[in-house]
Write a protein that holds these residues in place. Sequence first.
Motif, PDB file in Angstrom:
ATOM      1  N   ALA A  19       0.531  35.509   9.136  1.00 39.62           N
ATOM      2  CA  ALA A  19       0.434  35.355   7.512  1.00 39.62           C
ATOM      3  C   ALA A  19      -1.373  35.381   7.281  1.00 39.62           C
ATOM      4  CB  ALA A  19       0.990  34.039   7.353  1.00 39.62           C
ATOM      5  N   GLN A  20      -1.990  35.504   8.319  1.00 39.53           N
ATOM      6  CA  GLN A  20      -3.533  35.223   8.105  1.00 39.53           C
ATOM      7  C   GLN A  20      -3.880  34.144   7.534  1.00 39.53           C
ATOM      8  OE1 GLN A  20      -4.657  39.104   6.553  1.00 39.53           O
ATOM      9  NE2 GLN A  20      -4.518  40.174   8.597  1.00 39.53           N
ATOM     10  N   ASP A  21      -3.327  32.859   7.498  1.00 37.27           N
ATOM     11  CA  ASP A  21      -3.550  31.723   6.998  1.00 37.27           C
ATOM     12  C   ASP A  21      -4.520  31.047   7.759  1.00 37.27           C
ATOM     13  OD1 ASP A  21      -3.601  29.315   5.760  1.00 37.27           O
ATOM     14  OD2 ASP A  21      -1.717  28.907   5.773  1.00 37.27           O
ATOM     15  N   LYS A  22      -5.868  31.263   7.700  1.00 40.94           N
ATOM     16  CA  LYS A  22      -7.037  30.936   8.442  1.00 40.94           C
ATOM     17  C   LYS A  22      -7.362  29.548   8.528  1.00 40.94           C
ATOM     18  CE  LYS A  22      -9.584  35.244   8.310  1.00 40.94           C
ATOM     19  NZ  LYS A  22     -10.255  36.122   7.353  1.00 40.94           N
ATOM     20  N   GLU A  23      -6.944  28.839   7.286  1.00 39.08           N
ATOM     21  CA  GLU A  23      -7.313  27.054   7.382  1.00 39.08           C
ATOM     22  C   GLU A  23      -6.237  26.457   8.049  1.00 39.08           C
ATOM     23  OE1 GLU A  23      -7.077  29.098   4.227  1.00 39.08           O
ATOM     24  OE2 GLU A  23      -9.216  29.000   3.847  1.00 39.08           O
ATOM     25  N   ARG A  24      -5.032  27.090   7.961  1.00 40.26           N
ATOM     26  CA  ARG A  24      -3.789  26.164   8.954  1.00 40.26           C
ATOM     27  C   ARG A  24      -4.159  26.602  10.331  1.00 40.26           C
ATOM     28  NH1 ARG A  24       0.804  23.852   8.236  1.00 40.26           N
ATOM     29  NH2 ARG A  24       2.580  24.312   9.498  1.00 40.26           N
ATOM     30  N   LEU A  25      -4.350  27.867  10.544  1.00 41.65           N
ATOM     31  CA  LEU A  25      -4.343  28.379  11.920  1.00 41.65           C
ATOM     32  C   LEU A  25      -5.638  27.540  12.640  1.00 41.65           C
ATOM     33  CD1 LEU A  25      -4.040  30.409  14.178  1.00 41.65           C
ATOM     34  CD2 LEU A  25      -5.589  31.945  13.187  1.00 41.65           C
ATOM     35  N   MET A  26      -6.620  27.468  11.845  1.00 40.96           N
ATOM     36  CA  MET A  26      -7.680  26.486  12.283  1.00 40.96           C
ATOM     37  C   MET A  26      -7.289  25.005  12.837  1.00 40.96           C
ATOM     38  SD  MET A  26     -11.265  25.167  10.856  1.00 40.96           S
ATOM     39  CE  MET A  26     -10.276  23.912   9.873  1.00 40.96           C
ATOM     40  N   VAL A  27      -6.218  24.581  12.006  1.00 41.64           N
ATOM     41  CA  VAL A  27      -5.961  23.207  12.341  1.00 41.64           C
ATOM     42  C   VAL A  27      -4.973  23.003  13.293  1.00 41.64           C
ATOM     43  CG1 VAL A  27      -4.753  21.181  11.318  1.00 41.64           C
ATOM     44  CG2 VAL A  27      -6.352  22.384   9.834  1.00 41.64           C
ATOM     45  N   LEU A  28      -3.926  24.116  13.299  1.00 42.73           N
ATOM     46  CA  LEU A  28      -3.130  24.402  14.487  1.00 42.73           C
ATOM     47  C   LEU A  28      -3.720  24.500  15.850  1.00 42.73           C
ATOM     48  CD1 LEU A  28      -0.457  26.557  12.541  1.00 42.73           C
ATOM     49  CD2 LEU A  28      -0.266  24.336  13.331  1.00 42.73           C
ATOM     50  N   ARG A  29      -4.868  25.265  15.817  1.00 43.97           N
ATOM     51  CA  ARG A  29      -5.844  25.342  17.048  1.00 43.97           C
ATOM     52  C   ARG A  29      -6.363  24.037  17.482  1.00 43.97           C
ATOM     53  NH1 ARG A  29      -8.191  31.441  15.894  1.00 43.97           N
ATOM     54  NH2 ARG A  29      -6.257  32.411  16.995  1.00 43.97           N
ATOM     55  N   LEU A  30      -7.030  23.205  16.486  1.00 40.80           N
ATOM     56  CA  LEU A  30      -7.293  21.881  17.010  1.00 40.80           C
ATOM     57  C   LEU A  30      -6.356  21.134  17.722  1.00 40.80           C
ATOM     58  CD1 LEU A  30      -9.522  21.023  13.635  1.00 40.80           C
ATOM     59  CD2 LEU A  30     -10.437  21.393  15.935  1.00 40.80           C
ATOM     60  N   ILE A  31      -5.011  21.061  17.074  1.00 38.65           N
ATOM     61  CA  ILE A  31      -4.019  20.323  17.653  1.00 38.65           C
ATOM     62  C   ILE A  31      -3.800  20.814  18.908  1.00 38.65           C
ATOM     63  CG2 ILE A  31      -1.638  19.896  17.488  1.00 38.65           C
ATOM     64  CD1 ILE A  31      -1.997  19.886  14.398  1.00 38.65           C
ATOM     65  N   SER A  32      -3.638  22.231  19.205  1.00 37.55           N
ATOM     66  CA  SER A  32      -3.195  22.804  20.278  1.00 37.55           C
ATOM     67  C   SER A  32      -4.553  22.283  21.504  1.00 37.55           C
ATOM     68  CB  SER A  32      -3.109  24.252  20.354  1.00 37.55           C
ATOM     69  OG  SER A  32      -2.053  24.662  19.924  1.00 37.55           O
ATOM     70  N   SER A  33      -5.750  22.399  21.199  1.00 44.99           N
ATOM     71  CA  SER A  33      -6.765  22.016  21.864  1.00 44.99           C
ATOM     72  C   SER A  33      -6.696  20.926  22.492  1.00 44.99           C
ATOM     73  CB  SER A  33      -8.027  22.670  21.469  1.00 44.99           C
ATOM     74  OG  SER A  33      -8.316  21.907  20.450  1.00 44.99           O
ATOM     75  N   GLU A  34      -6.537  19.838  21.373  1.00 49.04           N
ATOM     76  CA  GLU A  34      -6.476  18.450  21.782  1.00 49.04           C
ATOM     77  C   GLU A  34      -5.462  18.128  22.625  1.00 49.04           C
ATOM     78  OE1 GLU A  34      -7.835  14.589  21.928  1.00 49.04           O
ATOM     79  OE2 GLU A  34      -8.769  16.408  21.312  1.00 49.04           O
ATOM     80  N   PHE A  35      -4.104  18.721  22.597  1.00 50.63           N
ATOM     81  CA  PHE A  35      -3.090  18.635  23.769  1.00 50.63           C
ATOM     82  C   PHE A  35      -3.831  19.273  24.925  1.00 50.63           C
ATOM     83  CE2 PHE A  35       0.585  19.155  20.334  1.00 50.63           C
ATOM     84  CZ  PHE A  35       0.499  17.530  19.972  1.00 50.63           C
ATOM     85  N   LYS A  36      -4.201  20.294  25.132  1.00 48.94           N
ATOM     86  CA  LYS A  36      -4.663  20.953  26.189  1.00 48.94           C
ATOM     87  C   LYS A  36      -5.624  20.194  27.001  1.00 48.94           C
ATOM     88  CE  LYS A  36      -4.070  24.499  28.354  1.00 48.94           C
ATOM     89  NZ  LYS A  36      -2.703  24.788  29.446  1.00 48.94           N
ATOM     90  N   ARG A  37      -6.795  19.597  26.221  1.00 48.68           N
ATOM     91  CA  ARG A  37      -7.756  18.717  26.815  1.00 48.68           C
ATOM     92  C   ARG A  37      -7.123  17.330  27.407  1.00 48.68           C
ATOM     93  NH1 ARG A  37      -9.986  14.093  26.001  1.00 48.68           N
ATOM     94  NH2 ARG A  37      -8.926  13.649  24.122  1.00 48.68           N
ATOM     95  N   ALA A  78     -13.937  16.009   1.929  1.00 49.87           N
ATOM     96  CA  ALA A  78     -12.838  15.058   2.142  1.00 49.87           C
ATOM     97  C   ALA A  78     -11.604  15.728   1.772  1.00 49.87           C
ATOM     98  CB  ALA A  78     -12.924  14.070   0.897  1.00 49.87           C
ATOM     99  N   GLU A  79     -11.614  16.672   1.149  1.00 52.60           N
ATOM    100  CA  GLU A  79     -10.402  17.642   0.631  1.00 52.60           C
ATOM    101  C   GLU A  79     -10.100  18.334   2.014  1.00 52.60           C
ATOM    102  OE1 GLU A  79     -11.190  19.986  -2.759  1.00 52.60           O
ATOM    103  OE2 GLU A  79     -11.402  18.290  -4.271  1.00 52.60           O
ATOM    104  N   LYS A  80     -10.957  18.885   2.696  1.00 56.05           N
ATOM    105  CA  LYS A  80     -10.725  19.664   3.876  1.00 56.05           C
ATOM    106  C   LYS A  80     -10.022  18.712   4.933  1.00 56.05           C
ATOM    107  CE  LYS A  80     -13.279  22.552   7.538  1.00 56.05           C
ATOM    108  NZ  LYS A  80     -13.217  21.313   8.427  1.00 56.05           N
ATOM    109  N   GLU A  81     -10.585  17.739   4.881  1.00 54.40           N
ATOM    110  CA  GLU A  81      -9.940  16.479   5.810  1.00 54.40           C
ATOM    111  C   GLU A  81      -8.512  16.163   5.575  1.00 54.40           C
ATOM    112  OE1 GLU A  81     -11.389  15.309   8.634  1.00 54.40           O
ATOM    113  OE2 GLU A  81     -12.986  16.606   8.518  1.00 54.40           O
ATOM    114  N   GLN A  82      -8.255  16.120   4.113  1.00 53.30           N
ATOM    115  CA  GLN A  82      -7.070  15.549   3.531  1.00 53.30           C
ATOM    116  C   GLN A  82      -5.866  16.697   4.140  1.00 53.30           C
ATOM    117  OE1 GLN A  82      -5.895  12.655   2.548  1.00 53.30           O
ATOM    118  NE2 GLN A  82      -3.911  13.843   2.967  1.00 53.30           N
ATOM    119  N   PHE A  83      -6.470  18.146   3.955  1.00 55.88           N
ATOM    120  CA  PHE A  83      -5.691  19.091   4.221  1.00 55.88           C
ATOM    121  C   PHE A  83      -5.227  19.286   5.636  1.00 55.88           C
ATOM    122  CE2 PHE A  83      -5.127  23.527   5.987  1.00 55.88           C
ATOM    123  CZ  PHE A  83      -4.119  24.052   5.524  1.00 55.88           C
ATOM    124  N   GLU A  84      -6.216  18.787   6.635  1.00 54.94           N
ATOM    125  CA  GLU A  84      -5.955  18.732   8.082  1.00 54.94           C
ATOM    126  C   GLU A  84      -5.007  17.570   8.316  1.00 54.94           C
ATOM    127  OE1 GLU A  84      -9.524  18.511  10.397  1.00 54.94           O
ATOM    128  OE2 GLU A  84     -10.177  20.356   9.327  1.00 54.94           O
TER     129      GLU A  84
END
Length: 152
Positions: A19-37, A78-84
Motif C-alpha cells: 500500500a506504500q504506507d511509509k509511516e505505518r511501515l516504519m512503525v511495523l519495522r520498529l516492532i519487528s526489529s525490537e522483537f528480533k533484538r 508528539a503526534e508522530k509518537e501518538q501514531f506509533e
Amino acid sequence: MSQTIKEKVLEETKAAMKAQDKERLMVLRLISSEFKRVEVDERIVLDSTRELAILDKMQKQRRDSIEQYKAANRNELAEKEQFEIDVIQSFKPEALSEAAVKDLVAAAIKESSAASIQDMGKVMAILKPQLQGRADMGQVSAIIKALLSGQP
C-alpha cells in the motif's frame, strides 16, 4: 492455530509495503526489529506473553516521549509518537475495563492471602500473566495499593 503477534506484524508489514504506507511501515519495522533484538540478545524464541511485554514497553517509551514533546511545545513530534502508539496498540488484545481489572485484583488478593502492601509482589505475580498487554500495570499497581490499604 492462531497467529502470533510477530506473524501478524510481518503480515501487516507486507500489506503496508504494497500500500506504500511509509509511516505505518516504519512503525511495523520498529516492532519487528525490537522483537528480533530481544530474540538475538537473549537467545530465545518469543512467546506471546513476552511479545506483549515488549509492546507494552514500546508504548510506555512513546507515552514518556509525548509528555516531553508537549512540555517542549513540539506538537508535531508528539503526534508522530501518538501514531506509533496507535499502531502498536492494534497488535495488543482489547483492554480490560477498570471494573474487570478490579475484579481480577480482588480475586488475586484473595488467592494470595495478601493482607498488607508488603504482599503486593505476590498479587502482582498472579496478575501479571493475566493482565499483560490488557491493562496498564501502573494503574493495576495503584488499584492493588488502594485495596490493600483498605480504600474503596
